[in-house]
Design an enzyme around this catalytic site. Sequence first.
Site, PDB file in Angstrom:
ATOM      1  N   CYS A 118       0.844  -1.194   0.000  1.00  0.00           N
ATOM      2  CA  CYS A 118       0.000   0.000   0.000  1.00  0.00           C
ATOM      3  C   CYS A 118       0.879   1.244   0.000  1.00  0.00           C
ATOM      4  CB  CYS A 118      -0.970  -0.005   1.172  1.00  0.00           C
ATOM      5  SG  CYS A 118      -0.325   0.713   2.681  1.00  0.00           S
ATOM      6  N   GLU A 119       0.456   2.238  -0.759  1.00  0.00           N
ATOM      7  CA  GLU A 119       1.285   3.432  -0.899  1.00  0.00           C
ATOM      8  C   GLU A 119       1.183   4.355   0.314  1.00  0.00           C
ATOM      9  OE1 GLU A 119      -0.100   5.138  -4.516  1.00  0.00           O
ATOM     10  OE2 GLU A 119      -1.674   6.312  -3.571  1.00  0.00           O
ATOM     11  N   HIS A 120       0.240   4.096   1.191  1.00  0.00           N
ATOM     12  CA  HIS A 120       0.089   4.959   2.361  1.00  0.00           C
ATOM     13  C   HIS A 120       1.022   4.562   3.496  1.00  0.00           C
ATOM     14  CE1 HIS A 120      -4.094   5.189   0.499  1.00  0.00           C
ATOM     15  NE2 HIS A 120      -3.442   6.285   0.167  1.00  0.00           N
ATOM     16  N   HIS A 121       1.303   3.272   3.634  1.00  0.00           N
ATOM     17  CA  HIS A 121       2.131   2.802   4.742  1.00  0.00           C
ATOM     18  C   HIS A 121       3.339   1.989   4.282  1.00  0.00           C
ATOM     19  CE1 HIS A 121      -2.058   3.223   6.248  1.00  0.00           C
ATOM     20  NE2 HIS A 121      -1.455   3.847   7.234  1.00  0.00           N
ATOM     21  N   GLN A 165      -5.476  -0.638  -3.741  1.00  0.00           N
ATOM     22  CA  GLN A 165      -6.106  -1.804  -4.382  1.00  0.00           C
ATOM     23  C   GLN A 165      -7.077  -1.387  -5.485  1.00  0.00           C
ATOM     24  OE1 GLN A 165      -7.593  -4.768  -1.615  1.00  0.00           O
ATOM     25  NE2 GLN A 165      -9.049  -5.535  -3.130  1.00  0.00           N
ATOM     26  N   HIS A 210      -4.873  -6.507   3.977  1.00  0.00           N
ATOM     27  CA  HIS A 210      -3.916  -5.406   4.082  1.00  0.00           C
ATOM     28  C   HIS A 210      -3.252  -5.406   5.448  1.00  0.00           C
ATOM     29  CE1 HIS A 210      -5.214  -2.980   0.447  1.00  0.00           C
ATOM     30  NE2 HIS A 210      -6.105  -3.959   0.499  1.00  0.00           N
ATOM     31  N   CYS A 217      -1.553  -3.154   6.759  1.00  0.00           N
ATOM     32  CA  CYS A 217      -1.695  -1.872   7.466  1.00  0.00           C
ATOM     33  C   CYS A 217      -2.994  -1.836   8.266  1.00  0.00           C
ATOM     34  CB  CYS A 217      -1.597  -0.681   6.504  1.00  0.00           C
ATOM     35  SG  CYS A 217      -2.895  -0.584   5.275  1.00  0.00           S
TER      36      CYS A 217
HETATM   37 ZN   LIG Z   1      -2.034   1.190   4.106  1.00  0.00          ZN
END
Ligand SMILES: [Zn+2]
Length: 201
Positions: free
Chosen positions: A87-90, A128, A156, A158
């Site tokens: 995931c690009e956020h975490h 996703q 996920h 995260c």
């Molecule tokens: Zn994430």
Amino acid sequence: MAYTKTEEYDKDVTDGLVENYRQALSLLGEDPDREGLLKTPERLAKAMQFSTQGYGMDAKAILNSAKFHEDVSEMIVVKDIELYSMCEHHMLPFFGRAHIAYIPNGWITGLSKLARVVDVFSKRLQVQERLTTQILDAIVETLNPLGAAVVIEAAHLCMMMRGVQKQNSVTTTSAFFGEFEKQPTRHEFISLIQADLIKRK
Ligand SMILES: [Zn+2]
């Protein structure tokens, strides 16, 4: 030995990452010079390059490399394609399965190429939802099918190991084009990916 697998890594990228990861380990309260961690920055640098190799890959070129003229207009389904992304956020992994279907309009592609397209877009920093539509778009733009569908089910990390700590939640995303926007076709696809034709492990 008839087959050897070689992995190549960019030395400048690896060196730069090693430097950064050594500093990150210190900032996190670790000693990057203790024995168990000595090679960790380099391993991580290589693991991250492996996991983001999709940036250097071209999905349309892969599909076009095995594109054949064929007069079939039945639904082609490849299900349970293993998928590992981040995931690009975490920058934490998410992983699961992709199911792909299309109805040809004169052109088919190699079944393994569909699995490789999943790799092209999953080996990047992703969300996703975008991963799902990028796979669909590559198929639509290359094969010009009567219809195409992509469903992804993924867990996920995260969500599982931080934040809301929902251990068992699975996120499902889908994208449909053409014939699959009609209910009967979509239902046929959904029932095919749910069917246990060959016993799953
Ligand atoms: Zn994430």
